[in-house]
Design a protein around this motif. Structure first.
Motif, PDB file in Angstrom:
ATOM      1  N   TRP A 119      60.388  21.938  18.991  1.00 60.42           N
ATOM      2  CA  TRP A 119      59.718  21.599  17.708  1.00 60.42           C
ATOM      3  C   TRP A 119      60.166  20.524  16.970  1.00 60.42           C
ATOM      4  CZ3 TRP A 119      56.268  24.241  14.785  1.00 60.42           C
ATOM      5  CH2 TRP A 119      56.221  24.125  13.507  1.00 60.42           C
ATOM      6  N   CYS A 120      59.098  19.716  16.383  1.00 61.71           N
ATOM      7  CA  CYS A 120      59.956  18.395  15.892  1.00 61.71           C
ATOM      8  C   CYS A 120      60.177  18.907  14.352  1.00 61.71           C
ATOM      9  CB  CYS A 120      58.469  17.528  15.700  1.00 61.71           C
ATOM     10  SG  CYS A 120      58.886  15.950  14.678  1.00 61.71           S
ATOM     11  N   GLU A 121      61.154  18.917  14.353  1.00 58.19           N
ATOM     12  CA  GLU A 121      61.874  19.133  12.816  1.00 58.19           C
ATOM     13  C   GLU A 121      61.472  18.058  11.769  1.00 58.19           C
ATOM     14  OE1 GLU A 121      64.065  21.784  10.495  1.00 58.19           O
ATOM     15  OE2 GLU A 121      63.469  22.084  12.581  1.00 58.19           O
ATOM     16  N   VAL A 122      61.333  16.939  12.041  1.00 53.31           N
ATOM     17  CA  VAL A 122      60.908  15.700  10.901  1.00 53.31           C
ATOM     18  C   VAL A 122      59.519  16.013  10.656  1.00 53.31           C
ATOM     19  CG1 VAL A 122      60.450  13.250  10.760  1.00 53.31           C
ATOM     20  CG2 VAL A 122      62.482  14.105  11.802  1.00 53.31           C
ATOM     21  N   ALA A 123      58.614  16.071  11.369  1.00 50.90           N
ATOM     22  CA  ALA A 123      57.122  16.148  11.337  1.00 50.90           C
ATOM     23  C   ALA A 123      56.704  17.803  11.014  1.00 50.90           C
ATOM     24  CB  ALA A 123      56.249  15.540  12.420  1.00 50.90           C
ATOM     25  N   GLY A 124      57.666  18.824  11.404  1.00 50.16           N
ATOM     26  CA  GLY A 124      57.214  19.956  11.234  1.00 50.16           C
ATOM     27  C   GLY A 124      56.168  20.580  12.105  1.00 50.16           C
ATOM     28  N   VAL A 125      55.835  19.903  13.419  1.00 54.35           N
ATOM     29  CA  VAL A 125      54.778  20.536  14.309  1.00 54.35           C
ATOM     30  C   VAL A 125      55.603  20.879  15.600  1.00 54.35           C
ATOM     31  CG1 VAL A 125      53.299  19.045  13.157  1.00 54.35           C
ATOM     32  CG2 VAL A 125      54.534  18.141  14.929  1.00 54.35           C
ATOM     33  N   PRO A 126      54.641  21.668  16.470  1.00 46.77           N
ATOM     34  CA  PRO A 126      55.272  21.942  17.656  1.00 46.77           C
ATOM     35  C   PRO A 126      54.868  20.743  18.605  1.00 46.77           C
ATOM     36  CG  PRO A 126      53.151  23.076  17.400  1.00 46.77           C
ATOM     37  CD  PRO A 126      53.718  22.333  16.082  1.00 46.77           C
ATOM     38  N   LEU A 127      55.875  20.545  19.546  1.00 51.98           N
ATOM     39  CA  LEU A 127      55.741  19.363  20.480  1.00 51.98           C
ATOM     40  C   LEU A 127      55.400  20.166  21.935  1.00 51.98           C
ATOM     41  CD1 LEU A 127      58.943  17.217  19.767  1.00 51.98           C
ATOM     42  CD2 LEU A 127      56.510  16.946  18.918  1.00 51.98           C
ATOM     43  N   GLY A 128      55.807  21.217  22.052  1.00 49.16           N
ATOM     44  CA  GLY A 128      55.391  22.157  23.183  1.00 49.16           C
ATOM     45  C   GLY A 128      55.935  23.539  23.162  1.00 49.16           C
TER      46      GLY A 128
END
Length: 133
Positions: A119-128
């Motif tokens: 999870w990308c904490e900065v963007a608030g989106v899943p990376l995988g």
């Protein structure tokens, strides 16, 4: 009659046997669930993941084949049925590639989750995401 040499030989043999038993016990617990990462949010994420029971605790193990193309502040966490669970963060991703392990807090009930997220904490989106089976 027991000599010093035979005493050391017997002790070494006993220690080796105990080490093998410990190894077999650890392997007997084995992987509870396994999965393979798929990229999300235009990121490439690949490789294997296992949820392993080690005694009374669980560990999330990313495989030697794990790979992430990058992203700011990636975290390892759980989710269920396509929904990220923000209260399950296990920590910051240690490396973009390769084997790494993350301890699950003993108070966390892993039975309520069926996915591992990067999870990308900065963007608030899943990376995988990897579905565990």
């Amino acid at each position: 009659m027991m000599t010093r040499r035979s005493l050391f030989a017997k002790a070494a043999a006993t220690g080796a046997a105990l080490a093998l038993v410990g190894t077999r016990a650890a392997l007997a617990g084995g992987a509870k669930k396994k999965g393979t990462f798929e990229g999300r949010s235009n990121h490439i994420t690949s490789g294997s993941v296992k949820l392993v029971k080690d005694g009374e605790r669980y560990i999330v193990e990313l495989g030697d084949d794990f790979w992430l193309d990058g992203g700011p502040d990636p975290r390892v966490a759980f989710g269920k049925d396509g929904t990220y669970a923000p209260d399950t963060k296990l920590g910051a991703l240690l490396n973009l590639t390769g084997s790494q392990s993350y301890a699950v807090p003993p108070t966390m009930d892993v039975s309520g989750y069926n996915e591992v997220y990067i999870w990308c904490e900065v963007a608030g989106v899943p990376l995988g995401v990897a579905s565990l089976k």
